[in-house]
Design an enzyme around this catalytic site. Structure first.
Site, PDB file in Angstrom:
ATOM      1  N   GLU A 207       0.823  -1.216   0.000  1.00 21.29           N
ATOM      2  CA  GLU A 207       0.000   0.000   0.000  1.00 21.29           C
ATOM      3  C   GLU A 207       0.856   1.266   0.000  1.00 21.29           C
ATOM      4  O   GLU A 207       0.334   2.371   0.017  1.00 21.29           O
ATOM      5  CB  GLU A 207      -0.943  -0.010   1.205  1.00 21.29           C
ATOM      6  CG  GLU A 207      -2.176  -0.874   0.996  1.00 21.29           C
ATOM      7  CD  GLU A 207      -1.830  -2.360   0.837  1.00 21.29           C
ATOM      8  OE1 GLU A 207      -2.370  -2.990  -0.089  1.00 21.29           O
ATOM      9  OE2 GLU A 207      -1.033  -2.882   1.651  1.00 21.29           O
ATOM     10  N   ASN A 291      -0.910  -7.953  -3.383  1.00 19.48           N
ATOM     11  CA  ASN A 291      -1.635  -7.164  -4.376  1.00 19.48           C
ATOM     12  C   ASN A 291      -0.724  -6.229  -5.154  1.00 19.48           C
ATOM     13  O   ASN A 291       0.339  -5.826  -4.688  1.00 19.48           O
ATOM     14  CB  ASN A 291      -2.697  -6.320  -3.678  1.00 19.48           C
ATOM     15  CG  ASN A 291      -2.087  -5.354  -2.661  1.00 19.48           C
ATOM     16  OD1 ASN A 291      -1.636  -5.786  -1.607  1.00 19.48           O
ATOM     17  ND2 ASN A 291      -2.054  -4.069  -2.970  1.00 19.48           N
ATOM     18  N   ASP A 333      -7.620  -5.848  -4.100  1.00 17.68           N
ATOM     19  CA  ASP A 333      -6.645  -6.063  -3.036  1.00 17.68           C
ATOM     20  C   ASP A 333      -6.637  -7.523  -2.577  1.00 17.68           C
ATOM     21  O   ASP A 333      -6.475  -7.806  -1.397  1.00 17.68           O
ATOM     22  CB  ASP A 333      -6.904  -5.137  -1.839  1.00 17.68           C
ATOM     23  CG  ASP A 333      -5.840  -5.277  -0.760  1.00 17.68           C
ATOM     24  OD1 ASP A 333      -4.642  -5.328  -1.107  1.00 17.68           O
ATOM     25  OD2 ASP A 333      -6.189  -5.350   0.428  1.00 17.68           O
TER      26      ASP A 333
END
Length: 618
Positions: A207, A291, A333
């Site tokens: 992220e 992801n 995700d």
């Protein structure tokens, strides 16, 4: 490198051998020959790795605690870790010593403790003194998922990207190596994995727009043996001429570059923060990648290889042998870092050596671990993000009505971003032939937005609001028959079941809940057998072992937190449902039933309830 002290050698020798032999060895300064890790893992008295063994079954042959007497389980002793954030780690037990690691919190972040596994007496502790700024770039709480052990050493990862080796007898630091950079948003939360003299570790931070990697270290020196990146040219991904993916669309040169927009693979995610398994006959390790970044898929057209992919690699060289991209061009995700259980299962009447992967995308994959062929992929929870998996290609069959788009909110996507199951590991019983799956039951509303990249800052590009799935419950403890490809029983829970699972030869399955219950159920039919309310919600991994007194013990860390429990353990505004990357919206009531904590809890039967015990191991 700090040398192992003579005291450490003496303690190891005394621990392994008989008193008379040690009396002879210690003055001569000779080490007793250590047992091999696979032999220790096969010993029911021990629990030397979070997954119990290299096949990741989390199954114990101990049966003193069984379905008939587990209802009399009692707390034997407890120990505070002095850190009140998410406790996701598994304790390790080797030769009547129990080793635990705290999260990146409290006065001594990532502190390691060694205790007598029978009495709870503290033997030593080690504080790595990591960089405090690491907490500011951790995506989903400052957790760690445990330790590793081999050859008289304990291995740990710190949140600020160091891997450390300690002498297991004394806690003395043997070596320490830095592998990542918090200024780029990299952290390390996974438990190290040890096999064939190598310590395998990966990074977190998808992220934050980091580039994922798996690194193999020499367990004796900490020197890097190899590093395999998730994205980029074949030379970086360690893809060579002996790479044989099963599916044709995966083949081709430098697919880790050509399936991305120009240069985007350099900040594309695909971190390796989950679980690894090892098949010594094939000499292969198996693991999944996370992801792609950002979550806004419109900013990264293409299949975005090799994110959300299961890899098989040669443990000696790191060379990739096959790869299955489980979620190409991942929209939601769906990290595929979940554990891969190595089992022998019948497939269309023929016994096969398979890899069982409980996918975050909601499908239970049975894969040939030599070739990567997907034999089956069945939904084990509610799924509407796709219509199934095309076994001819290995790709999910997309539901385009659920595709996110910039500026448009897509409602009720199931499963939500944490998947139908996240990192929390399953367990397999060779007695019942069932796999026990702790998981969540959540859906989400998803709004994509444009995001720019700045090193060390969030690179997400989406707002997510999670909520309970159909039926109003948010978690489940599921027993699944992978041969028959069906559910056997399921226990619904109010909150996501974020703890790991444990199953034993006593036909008992253990797991914990976020509303502070540690539970035991009958592994055959799911009948509740015992539960105890503890100090804080449980998101840790239960283990079992035999103490020096010959009794069977069960251990678990309590302490709510992690991505799912951040609202109860961290300073997060409950009025913002998009907080904690969307989990706040689904967990508004969690702070009414639990608060943060950090405690090791160890249980055993009272002597009157225990069957005749076998004598303890010498």
């Amino acid at each position: 490198m700090t040398p192992v002290s003579s005291l450490g050698r003496g303690l190891r020798a005394r621990h392994i051998c008989g008193a008379l032999l040690c009396f002879l060895l210690i003055p001569l300064g000779v080490d007793a020959a250590p047992r091999k890790l696979d032999a220790i893992a096969a010993d029911p008295a021990q629990w030397p790795m979070p997954s119990k063994n290299h096949a990741s079954t989390r199954y114990s042959e101990l049966d003193e605690i069984n379905a008939g007497n587990v209802g009399q389980l009692q707390l034997a002793w407890s120990f505070s870790l002095n850190a009140d954030r998410g406790q996701e780690a598994a304790p390790l037990v080797i030769d009547n010593m129990i080793y635990v690691i705290a999260p990146y919190s409290g006065p001594s972040p990532n502190q390691v403790f060694a205790l007598d596994a029978t009495t709870g007496v503290l033997k030593w502790s080690y504080a790595p003194k990591p960089e405090p700024a690491a907490a500011g770039v951790a995506c989903c709480d400052v957790v760690t998922r445990g330790l590793a052990y081999d050859n008289g050493r304990i291995f740990l990862n710190t949140l600020d990207n160091h891997t450390v080796a300690l002498d297991a007898a004394t806690g003395a630091e043997v070596w320490r190596v830095k592998l990542g950079d918090i200024n780029r948003g990299e952290t390390m939360t996974m438990a190290p994995f040890v096999a064939k003299g190598k310590v395998l570790v990966g990074n977190s931070g998808g992220e934050m727009g980091v580039r994922g990697w798996l690194t193999a270290l020499d367990e004796n020196t900490g020197k890097i043996a190899w590093r395999a990146y998730t994205t980029g040219p074949d030379a970086d991904v360690l893809i060579g001429d002996d790479f044989r993916p099963f599916y044709d669309w995966v083949k081709g040169k430098d697919r880790g570059v050509t399936t991305w927009p120009a240069e985007k693979w350099k900040i594309g995610g695909g971190t390796v923060w989950g679980w690894i398994s090892y098949d010594p006959q094939l000499n292969l390790i198996f693991y999944g990648t996370a992801n792609p970044g950002p979550w806004n898929a419109e900013q990264r057209p293409g299949d975005n290889l090799w994110t959300a992919t299961i890899f098989a690699r040669d443990i000696d060289t790191g060379a990739a042998k096959w790869a299955d991209p489980i979620d190409p061009h991942d929209l939601f995700d769906y990290d595929e870092v979940n554990e891969n259980l190595l089992l022998d299962l019948p497939v269309k009447g023929v016994e096969r050596k398979v890899l069982l992967h409980v996918g975050r995308n909601g499908y239970m994959y049975v894969i040939d671990r030599a070739t990567g062929e997907i034999y089956s992929a069945d939904a084990y929870d509610a799924v509407n993000a796709s219509f199934g998996v095309d076994l001819a290609t290995g790709r999910p069959i997309e539901n385009k009505e659920k595709h996110p788009a910039v500026g448009r909110t897509v409602k009720d996507i199931c499963p939500a971003a944490p998947g139908a199951k996240d990192w929390q590991p399953t367990a397999w019983s060779p007695r019942t032939k069932l796999v026990y799956v702790p998981h969540q039951h959540l859906c989400m509303d998803f709004t994509a937005g444009e995001v720019g990249y700045l090193a060390g800052t969030p690179y997400v590009g989406a707002k997510v609001h999670m909520h309970a799935g159909e039926g109003g419950y948010r978690g489940e403890f599921l027993a699944w028959d992978p041969a028959a490809r069906k559910r056997v029983f399921a226990i619904r829970e109010n909150f996501p079941v974020w703890s790991g699972a444990l199953v034993t030869a006593g036909d008992v399955a253990f797991y914990g809940t976020m509303d502070r219950l540690f539970k035991a159920v009958d592994a055959r039919d799911g009948k509740p057998l015992w539960q105890m309310r503890v100090g804080s919600g449980i998101i840790g991994q239960p283990v079992t072992y035999r103490g020096a007194d010959g009794a069977q013990y069960v251990a678990i860390l309590s302490g709510v937190g992690g991505w799912s429990g951040a609202l109860a353990a961290a300073e997060i505004d409950p009025a913002v449902p998009y907080g904690a990357l969307g989990f706040v919206g689904a967990m508004q009531d969690l702070p009414t039933v639990t608060r943060g904590g950090g405690e090791l809890l160890v249980f055993r039967l009272p002597p009157s309830a225990a069957p005749q015990r076998k004598p303890p191991r010498p």
